[in-house]
Design an enzyme around this catalytic site. Structure first.
Site, PDB file in Angstrom:
ATOM      1  N   HIS A 163       4.191   1.825  70.132  1.00  0.00           N
ATOM      2  CA  HIS A 163       3.548   2.127  68.847  1.00  0.00           C
ATOM      3  C   HIS A 163       2.682   3.377  68.949  1.00  0.00           C
ATOM      4  O   HIS A 163       3.008   4.399  68.377  1.00  0.00           O
ATOM      5  CB  HIS A 163       2.746   0.950  68.291  1.00  0.00           C
ATOM      6  CG  HIS A 163       3.547  -0.283  68.086  1.00  0.00           C
ATOM      7  ND1 HIS A 163       4.668  -0.315  67.276  1.00  0.00           N
ATOM      8  CD2 HIS A 163       3.414  -1.529  68.599  1.00  0.00           C
ATOM      9  CE1 HIS A 163       5.181  -1.530  67.303  1.00  0.00           C
ATOM     10  NE2 HIS A 163       4.449  -2.280  68.100  1.00  0.00           N
TER      11      HIS A 163
ATOM     12  N   ASP B 163      12.001  -3.540  67.597  1.00  0.00           N
ATOM     13  CA  ASP B 163      10.764  -4.318  67.523  1.00  0.00           C
ATOM     14  C   ASP B 163      10.921  -5.603  66.720  1.00  0.00           C
ATOM     15  O   ASP B 163      11.462  -6.586  67.203  1.00  0.00           O
ATOM     16  CB  ASP B 163       9.654  -3.431  66.964  1.00  0.00           C
ATOM     17  CG  ASP B 163       8.266  -4.057  67.103  1.00  0.00           C
ATOM     18  OD1 ASP B 163       8.173  -5.172  67.627  1.00  0.00           O
ATOM     19  OD2 ASP B 163       7.284  -3.434  66.681  1.00  0.00           O
TER      20      ASP B 163
END
Length: 420
Positions: free
Chosen positions: A249, A300
Site C-alpha cells: 500500500h 489484495d
C-alpha cells in the site's frame, strides 16, 4: 519438448513478431525472434506471466457484498471479519482454489498469499497446526498457480492491545511462537499496529518479508502517538527495510518516508483497485519508483481480479491526483506487472532462455483491443482480463477460455457455502 510459434510477444522490453519458443522441464529452452521455423501457432499478443504480489484469497467472498452502505476501511473490515470467522480448512481450500483459478484466468501465474487466519475461531491450534496453510498450498497447486505463502504474524488489535474477537484466531501469542510455527519460509508482519515494536527484531534477516504499511492515516497517527515515529521510520529503525522487504500500500507517506524506502531499495506493492474500493487514497507510486523502489501489483481484497486494470490504475490514479497525463510508459508498467522478485520467485516474468515458461496470450481482435496496435499499449491501456485467451505456467497449459464457465460455478459454490 514443446514448441510454440507466438504471433507477437513481449521479449527483451519490446513486442516482437513470430517468436518461436521451445519449452523443456518447465523452462524456456530456446527463444527465437522472427523465426521461420514451424511450431504450434499461438495467435494474439503473448506476455510473460504476471505476478500477483499481494492476495488475501478469502476476501473474494466479499465481492458485491460490501457496497450497501457508506463508511471506510474500518467498516469494511467488520464485514471481512465475518467471513474470517466462518473459514475452516475445507471451506478455505474450496474458496482459495476457485479464487486462484480466477487469478490464473486473468494472467497471473504467481501469487503471494498474505495469510493470517491460522487457528480455530476460538484461537486454539488445528491438529496439525498448519491445516489452514496446507489448504492454501493445495489450492494453489490444483489451480495451477505458483505460490509464495507469506505467513503473517498478527499479535495485537492495535499497538500492544490484546487481540479482540475473531482476531484471536490470527495470533500465535508472541513473535517467537509465530516463528516456531511458521518456520523459515517467506514471512509477513501484518502491520506495525499488529506486532509490537519490542517483537519486531524476530523478523530481521527474513526475506522475502512483506508488511502492510500506512494504508490509512489512522495507522500513521496511532504509530506517532505510540512510538513518536511514522510506520516507515519505525521499520527503518528496526532494520527491517531493504531489497528483501516489500511494503504493501504505502499510501500515506511523508517525504522522509519516501526517501527511506527509496534509499534502502525497499520494494513496494500497490493495489489500485483495492485502494479505490476501500477509499484508502492514492499513493505516491511514481515518486517511489523514482526514489529507488521497485514496484509490484496485487489483487489484495479481490474486489477486482485483473492485472491489466491494476497496471492501468497506476497511471490513471496519478492523473487524477496531479491533473496531468503520462506518468508511466506501457513498458514500465509491464515491468511492474511481471515483477516476481517481490515475492521471492526467481527466473519468472521474462520470455528468455532458462526462465520459467509462463505465457499469457491476449486476444488482439476483441471489442476492447481491436485496432489498438497489438503492442504494449494494447496490453496496458486497452486489454482487460476478459481478453486472456490462454495461460501457460511452467510449460503447462493451465487456462483456456473453455474453463470460464467451470470457474464461475466453482466460485459460486465455494462462496455460497460460506454465506449459507
Amino acid at each position: 519438448m514443446t514448441a510454440y510459434l507466438l504471433e507477437r510477444a513481449w521479449v527483451d522490453g519490446a513486442v516482437r513478431d513470430t517468436v518461436r519458443v521451445e519449452i523443456a522441464d518447465g523452462r524456456f529452452a530456446s527463444v527465437e525472434v522472427d523465426s521461420d521455423r514451424t511450431a504450434t501457432p499461438v495467435r494474439g499478443l503473448t506476455l510473460p506471466g504476471l505476478a500477483n504480489a499481494h492476495s488475501h484469497a478469502f476476501h473474494r467472498a466479499l465481492r458485491g457484498r460490501t457496497q450497501q452502505e457508506r463508511g471506510s476501511f474500518w467498516t469494511w473490515r467488520t464485514r471481512m471479519y465475518a467471513v474470517a470467522e466462518r473459514l475452516e480448512p475445507d471451506s478455505y481450500f474450496a474458496l482459495a482454489r476457485a479464487t486462484y483459478r480466477e487469478m490464473v484466468a486473468t494472467g497471473y501465474t504467481s501469487v503471494a498469499e498474505f495469510h493470517y487466519v491460522h487457528h480455530r475461531p476460538d484461537g486454539t491450534p488445528y491438529a496439525p497446526p498448519d491445516d489452514m496453510e496446507s489448504a492454501l498450498r493445495h489450492a494453489a497447486a490444483e489451480a495451477g498457480i505458483r505460490m509464495s505463502l507469506m505467513d503473517a504474524c498478527y499479535l495485537s488489535s492495535g499497538f500492544g492491545k490484546p487481540p479482540e474477537g475473531i482476531q484471536v484466531r490470527f495470533s500465535d501469542g508472541d513473535a517467537a511462537a509465530w516463528a516456531r510455527r511458521a518456520g523459515s519460509g517467506p514471512a509477513a508482519i501484518h502491520s506495525v499496529r499488529a506486532v509490537p515494536r519490542d517483537q519486531l527484531h524476530v523478523f530481521r534477516g527474513r526475506a522475502p518479508l512483506h508488511v502492510h504499511l500506512s494504508e490509512q492515516r489512522a495507522e500513521n497517527e496511532a504509530c506517532l502517538e505510540a512510538y513518536g515515529v511514522t510506520p516507515t521510520r519505525l521499520l527503518h529503525d528496526e532494520s527491517l527495510l531493504g531489497p528483501g522487504t516489500t511494503v504493501v500500500h504505502a499510501t500515506h507517506l511523508t517525504d522522509d518516508d519516501i526517501e527511506l524506502l527509496g534509499t534502502s531499495r525497499t520494494s513496494v506493492c500497490i493495489t489500485p483497485t483495492t485502494e479505490r474500493d476501500l477509499a484508502d487514497g492514492i499513493g505516491p507510486a511514481r515518486r517511489l519508483l523514482d526514489a529507488g523502489c521497485s514496484l509490484s501489483i496485487g489483487s489484495d481484497s479481490q474486489a477486482v481480479v485483473d492485472p491489466f486494470e491494476e497496471l492501468r490504475g497506476l497511471e490513471m490514479d496519478e492523473r487524477l491526483a496531479t491533473e496531468r497525463r503520462g506518468h508511466w510508459t506501457a513498458a514500465e508498467l509491464l515491468d511492474v506487472g511481471t515483477n516476481h522478485a517481490a515475492i521471492g520467485i526467481d527466473g519468472a516474468g521474462r520470455i528468455e532462455v532458462g526462465g520459467l515458461a509462463d505465457l499469457v496470450t491476449l486476444d488482439t481482435a476483441s471489442p476492447r483491443t481491436a485496432g489498438t496496435g497489438a503492442d504494449e499499449q494494447t496490453a496496458v491501456f486497452a486489454a482487460t482480463a476478459q481478453d486472456v485467451r490462454q495461460v501457460v505456467a511452467g510449460g503447462r497449459v493451465v487456462y483456456t477460455r473453455d474453463d470460464d464457465e467451470e470457474i464461475g460455478r466453482e466460485l459460486d459454490s465455494a462462496i455460497g457455502r460460506l454465506w449459507a
